[in-house]
Design a protein around this motif. Sequence first.
Motif, mmCIF file in Angstrom:
data_model
loop_
_atom_site.group_PDB
_atom_site.id
_atom_site.type_symbol
_atom_site.label_atom_id
_atom_site.label_comp_id
_atom_site.label_asym_id
_atom_site.label_seq_id
_atom_site.Cartn_x
_atom_site.Cartn_y
_atom_site.Cartn_z
ATOM 1 N N SER A 14 39.973 46.541 22.803
ATOM 2 C CA SER A 14 39.083 47.577 23.709
ATOM 3 C C SER A 14 39.972 48.130 24.723
ATOM 4 O O SER A 14 41.225 47.774 24.882
ATOM 5 C CB SER A 14 37.722 46.986 24.261
ATOM 6 N N ASP A 46 34.334 45.463 28.640
ATOM 7 C CA ASP A 46 33.791 44.436 27.619
ATOM 8 C C ASP A 46 32.786 43.370 28.335
ATOM 9 O O ASP A 46 31.752 42.824 28.045
ATOM 10 C CB ASP A 46 34.768 43.440 26.805
ATOM 11 N N THR A 98 38.494 41.548 22.921
ATOM 12 C CA THR A 98 37.301 40.358 22.887
ATOM 13 C C THR A 98 37.380 39.597 21.599
ATOM 14 O O THR A 98 37.468 40.261 20.506
ATOM 15 C CB THR A 98 36.087 41.014 23.262
#
Lengths: 409, 409
Positions: free
Chosen positions: B105, B111, B261
Amino acid sequence: MALINENYLKLQAGYLFPEIGRRVREFAEANPDKKVIRMGIGDVTQPLVPEVVKAFHQGVDDMANAETFKGYGPEQGYDFLREAIALNDYKNRGVDISADDIFVSDGSKCDTGNIQEVFGSGNKIAICDPVYPVYADTTVMSGKTGEIQPNGYFDGIIYMPCNEANSFIPELPTERPDLIFLCFPNNPTGTVASKEELTKWVNYARANKCVILYDAAYEAFITDDSIPHSIFEIEGAKEVALEFRSFSKTAGFTGTRCAFTVIPSELKAYDSEGKAHPVKPLWNRRHTTKFNGVSYPVQKAAAAIYTEEGKKQVKEVINYYLENARIMRESLKETGFAVFGGVNAPYVWVKTPDNMKSWDFFDKLLFEANVVGTPGSGFGPSGEGYFRFSAFADRDNVLEAMERVKNLK
Amino acid sequence: MALINENYLKLQAGYLFPEIGRRVREFAEANPDKKVIRMGIGDVTQPLVPEVVKAFHQGVDDMANAETFKGYGPEQGYDFLREAIALNDYKNRGVDISADDIFVSDGSKCDTGNIQEVFGSGNKIAICDPVYPVYADTTVMSGKTGEIQPNGYFDGIIYMPCNEANSFIPELPTERPDLIFLCFPNNPTGTVASKEELTKWVNYARANKCVILYDAAYEAFITDDSIPHSIFEIEGAKEVALEFRSFSKTAGFTGTRCAFTVIPSELKAYDSEGKAHPVKPLWNRRHTTKFNGVSYPVQKAAAAIYTEEGKKQVKEVINYYLENARIMRESLKETGFAVFGGVNAPYVWVKTPDNMKSWDFFDKLLFEANVVGTPGSGFGPSGEGYFRFSAFADRDNVLEAMERVKNLK
């Protein structure tokens, strides 16, 4: 006990584009000798223009030296980019938008998805049908809908069918919505909205205290001077609309990632007691709390499209895609398709032959012509029986694909 | 009528870091002759390392040619990066995480803020106090809390105070939460958690069907071999935890933007009937619907930290900051502060002198020493009377700042 967001379970299998990707991948693996021409995802094929590449490299070099290194930037974007946008995309077109109204982000997909967070869960959303799937999917995820109905509509969303009868321009909804997604030049139908048309929507929103979420991702493809590039060209729009813009299609940034959202200070929404609140501080709070700005070299690259040379180079690429669209329109017409869009827009929208289902035509085209398009039904029930061809392709591929389509049995 | 998300109105004035920025800006404008040393926002100062710069340029060059140009990439990240992460950050440390569990990301701030979307609104959230403000603020935004109480706590969040008495390590909550945010090495206190400590949390989560949201943004600063870098080093963690990692502090990417993540396939959460659902497909759906991947050249740059040369170069920068932390710890101790953290972590946490309020000490330090730190109370009520110094600074500035602090009246 950790609970899932059960709204996700209401969503239909795969998001449209991954599903296309899956089918194409399977076909390509099973048929390694076939040359597949991809006109499905609406992804650009031309490289970044030289001015952008130069600025991108300079941005990277800035990161290599302590004196010019950039850590966290302003979440809303660097002033050099926000000011270039305000000047070139708005002021120079006679629209008074200030740099402070502009929120730079990593993509319009993110922004159109995230925007609903600053609006309450009690809002009713209106969307066109067919439409870019993100509007509806994120509405479902946010819990504003019920289950999907047998007709393909989610309970709780107000759908505005766009079809041949209304020339793919939505009519004002009969049930009053709170938030209205509009997208012109339209994805997927390639339709554009006149000033008159948009004025109708702005007046409706003003009369009904709605907010228009205006997606102008394809404005760069407008060549007809009478067509507005921005909703803010319409009088009174600042009080009832925000606008999404993207460098993805304008400057080939689909893999580079940069976009922006414009929220004028005048835009208001309401609390449950009817008190008006400006929307901009809410989005600013979201943007500064859940986002940390766009990569600095990417912002440098984006700003380069506003230089004299950058403008010229970007325009050439746009013209290249528009010429593709012209070729496709004419060839598909000649082949016997009913053809829409593709003027002032990179998408050509056709009726499938013999009222074939969209996905059936997708498979036929993939299996027999090895050409990938986008099934209209993937954009909503009213897209059933239609098909989208994207002008984002290499010229040779466009010519070959059109030839193959012509020879389809 | 378009309704706002009224949960936003519950939030306190400005997010911590913009507020610091504002005060510093005002001071700097009023005192243009004063040299302000910034150790407040926790932003890196060292440039990107040469290996990263080289790969970043190569990524840009790839975008300049039609043959190597990249349009939309996989939303989850390119395989070359996901595989490098899985191998170097996990497999090489004996942790079995596959590339498929990794979602690249544009930042851990995004996140940690967005993750709650895949969990239901009925979840009770537990957070440490003090803590990175994003966890609480996004919980409020998502409507899982009531109003803020006079003690500074939001109704509906389970706070776990971290103070001198418990060595800044939270105790198991007395009220059972559903989602638990943990961050080690800790921001802001610089505390680390032992294997034993984390095992306690994993066992608790397993017994109570909780999900641990583990923020390991600072793992690169761990030098003590006995301290886990990942929650997944703990047996059974994959069923009850996900993990946030970031290149921001590891490789100076705060302005370049890349993070990831990790959501193992084993991680489950529950529907209202108690049926278990894997979390990974939910996050995958969000990631593919509301996000469009990280800029390709940025991913190329990130992958370069896993080359032999890249590892060495990044390690040197980490060591530079750790040496800063050592200098600060010793100097502040010598000056008479009670000092915590700063070992295996880039943050030094001190008690303010004479029980001064955190923001008062912030202003005193800014006005009298022209040094910017972070008021502990900005991280939560238990941070009141504490102050965070960041080791992310140039050596000369660290030395000068410590000297100035020593001479404070």
